[in-house]
Design an enzyme around this catalytic site. Structure first.
Site, PDB file in Angstrom:
ATOM      1  N   VAL A 106      -0.581 -19.637  -2.362  1.00 32.93           N
ATOM      2  CA  VAL A 106      -0.099 -18.250  -2.305  1.00 32.93           C
ATOM      3  C   VAL A 106       0.908 -18.003  -3.433  1.00 32.93           C
ATOM      4  CG1 VAL A 106       1.199 -16.632  -0.859  1.00 32.93           C
ATOM      5  CG2 VAL A 106      -0.452 -18.174   0.173  1.00 32.93           C
ATOM      6  N   GLY A 109      -0.357 -17.047  -8.904  1.00 30.55           N
ATOM      7  CA  GLY A 109      -1.143 -16.563 -10.032  1.00 30.55           C
ATOM      8  C   GLY A 109      -2.624 -16.903  -9.949  1.00 30.55           C
ATOM      9  N   LEU A 110      -3.084 -17.362  -8.782  1.00 31.51           N
ATOM     10  CA  LEU A 110      -4.506 -17.703  -8.654  1.00 31.51           C
ATOM     11  C   LEU A 110      -5.275 -16.655  -7.859  1.00 31.51           C
ATOM     12  CD1 LEU A 110      -4.402 -21.589  -8.172  1.00 31.51           C
ATOM     13  CD2 LEU A 110      -4.554 -20.259 -10.286  1.00 31.51           C
ATOM     14  N   SER A 112      -4.589 -15.153  -4.848  1.00 25.39           N
ATOM     15  CA  SER A 112      -4.761 -15.343  -3.393  1.00 25.39           C
ATOM     16  C   SER A 112      -4.819 -14.015  -2.643  1.00 25.39           C
ATOM     17  CB  SER A 112      -3.642 -16.220  -2.826  1.00 25.39           C
ATOM     18  OG  SER A 112      -2.404 -15.585  -2.992  1.00 25.39           O
ATOM     19  N   ALA A 114      -5.782 -10.944  -3.697  1.00 30.54           N
ATOM     20  CA  ALA A 114      -7.034 -10.210  -3.938  1.00 30.54           C
ATOM     21  C   ALA A 114      -8.204 -10.922  -3.262  1.00 30.54           C
ATOM     22  CB  ALA A 114      -7.283 -10.085  -5.442  1.00 30.54           C
ATOM     23  N   ALA A 115      -8.194 -12.257  -3.279  1.00 28.41           N
ATOM     24  CA  ALA A 115      -9.290 -13.002  -2.646  1.00 28.41           C
ATOM     25  C   ALA A 115      -9.265 -12.809  -1.133  1.00 28.41           C
ATOM     26  CB  ALA A 115      -9.189 -14.484  -2.998  1.00 28.41           C
ATOM     27  N   ASP A 156      -7.268  -8.922 -11.364  1.00 29.25           N
ATOM     28  CA  ASP A 156      -7.480  -9.902 -10.290  1.00 29.25           C
ATOM     29  C   ASP A 156      -8.640  -9.483  -9.393  1.00 29.25           C
ATOM     30  OD1 ASP A 156      -5.218 -11.129 -11.253  1.00 29.25           O
ATOM     31  OD2 ASP A 156      -4.352 -11.470  -9.270  1.00 29.25           O
TER      32      ASP A 156
HETATM   33  O1  PMV Z   1      -1.263 -11.971  -9.992  1.00 28.58           O
HETATM   34  P1  PMV Z   1      -1.047 -12.851 -11.173  1.00 28.58           P
HETATM   35  O2  PMV Z   1       0.141 -13.734 -11.067  1.00 28.58           O
HETATM   36  O3  PMV Z   1      -2.280 -13.548 -11.601  1.00 28.58           O
HETATM   37  O4  PMV Z   1      -0.670 -11.899 -12.410  1.00 28.58           O
HETATM   38  C1  PMV Z   1      -1.510 -10.910 -12.778  1.00 28.58           C
HETATM   39  C2  PMV Z   1      -1.499 -10.747 -14.247  1.00 28.58           C
HETATM   40  C3  PMV Z   1      -0.541  -9.728 -14.823  1.00 28.58           C
HETATM   41  O5  PMV Z   1      -1.115  -9.376 -16.080  1.00 28.58           O
HETATM   42  C4  PMV Z   1       0.816 -10.356 -15.044  1.00 28.58           C
HETATM   43  C5  PMV Z   1      -0.389  -8.493 -13.957  1.00 28.58           C
HETATM   44  C6  PMV Z   1      -1.642  -7.626 -13.882  1.00 28.58           C
HETATM   45  O6  PMV Z   1      -1.672  -6.776 -12.978  1.00 28.58           O
HETATM   46  O7  PMV Z   1      -2.553  -7.744 -14.704  1.00 28.58           O
END
Ligand code: PMV
Length: 317
Positions: A106, A109-110, A112, A114-115, A156
């Site tokens: 969680v 940045g992977l 979680s 949205a998935a 995402d």
């Molecule tokens: O949700 P993350 O941590 O993968 O970040 C998304 C990527 C950003 O470019 C920082 C934000 C976005 O909405 O694109």
């Protein structure tokens, strides 16, 4: 109503995070090594929707569709996607039990959030036998992302719903692309949570403080993304490492790296990776490193020595 299982993968941004919020392209791929799965089964009559996340020791109830649930973060993550799906289907409250399992870390940045939203919505529409187009699902998951992250670019939800490599430009039609030669990535978790909203807001403030300077940094990142896409489409994998290093330096200028992330990138490079960069919103979360498959074990060990709490090896393409 019928029992169904639905899932959604994680994602990694290969190039272009942050600049993508400001109109530049970004490239992201699904990360199938980690998944959210949701099992939907008919509930007792009158039960409404019960959402169980046993791994998080959490059970929530949706008992009315009159108005969206409040924005408390767990409700937002678990209940809001279900509410949105039922609202979109214009269906009365069903009696349904949804059980969630996730292997996606969680807030790292992977993808979680949205998935989770994509898997929950797929489970609900599947159980009610009401298919939803990818486009419609993507729009719903984007609604969840907006509630959670403020001003997300939409990358995402797009890569997770389409489950394909995506060249993403905000507000433009979705472009998927092909990978000419597979390559190996290591995804190393710093162990530090990274809520997307904060660094995205701070980068926006930086940009507003000096639009010329930060606009130039965004444009340089956009240029890297275009070169990276061409390299991936031509199987020129050797170019990707140096492009990752360049992208990471620019993310440092945007202040979204951290000592931990820099240490992990340096460790990967010193152990023989072709290049490395943070992936996602930064400050915490994950770095990615590109490697030859036969060097993956050595670099994984170096990443662990440098503080990674987990390392996922994945083939892209
Ligand atoms: O949700 P993350 O941590 O993968 O970040 C998304 C990527 C950003 O470019 C920082 C934000 C976005 O909405 O694109």
């Amino acid at each position: 109503m019928k029992p169904v299982s639905a899932s959604a993968p994680g994602k990694v941004i290969l190039f272009g995070e942050h600049a993508v919020v400001h109109g530049q392209p970004a490239v992201a791929v699904p990360l199938n090594a980690v998944q959210v799965t949701v099992r939907a089964v008919p509930g007792r009559p009158g039960s409404g929707v019960i959402i169980k996340a046993p791994d998080a020791h959490c059970t929530l109830h949706l008992t009315s569709l009159d108005q969206p649930p409040d924005t408390h973060s767990l409700e937002n993550a678990l209940v809001y996607p279900v509410w949105l799906a039922l609202d979109a289907l214009k269906t009365p409250l069903p009696d349904l039990t949804l059980t969630i399992h996730s292997t996606i870390p969680v807030a790292s940045g992977l993808g979680s959030g949205a998935a989770l939203a994509a898997a929950l919505i797929r489970a609900v529409v599947g159980a009610l036998d009401h298919p939803l187009s990818k486009e419609a699902l993507n729009a719903l998951v984007f609604e969840v992302e907006k509630r959670h992250h403020g001003t997300p670019s939409g990358i995402d939800n797009t890569v997770i719903v389409y489950e394909q490599p995506v060249y993403f430009v905000r507000d433009n039609p979705i472009e998927t692309f092909s990978i000419a030669r597979p390559f190996t990535l290591l995804v190393a978790n710093s162990g530090k949570n990274s809520p997307t909203r904060i660094p995205v807001g701070e980068v926006r403030q930086l940009y507003e403080s000096d639009p010329e300077l930060y606009g130039q940094i965004f444009a340089c990142i956009g240029d890297i993304v275009r070169r990276a896409r061409t390299a991936i489409e031509h199987g020129d994998i050797e170019s990707l490492g140096p492009l990752m290093n360049e992208n990471h330096s620019l993310l440092r200028e945007l202040t979204v790296s951290s000592d931990e992330l820099d240490r992990l990138c340096d460790a990967a490079r010193q152990a023989g990776a072709g290049g490395a960069k943070l992936s996602g919103a930064g400050r915490g979360g994950n770095i990615i490193a590109i490697t030859r498959p036969d060097q993956a074990a050595v670099i994984t060990e170096a990443l662990r020595q440098a503080g990674a709490v987990s390392v996922i090896e994945t083939a892209v393409g």
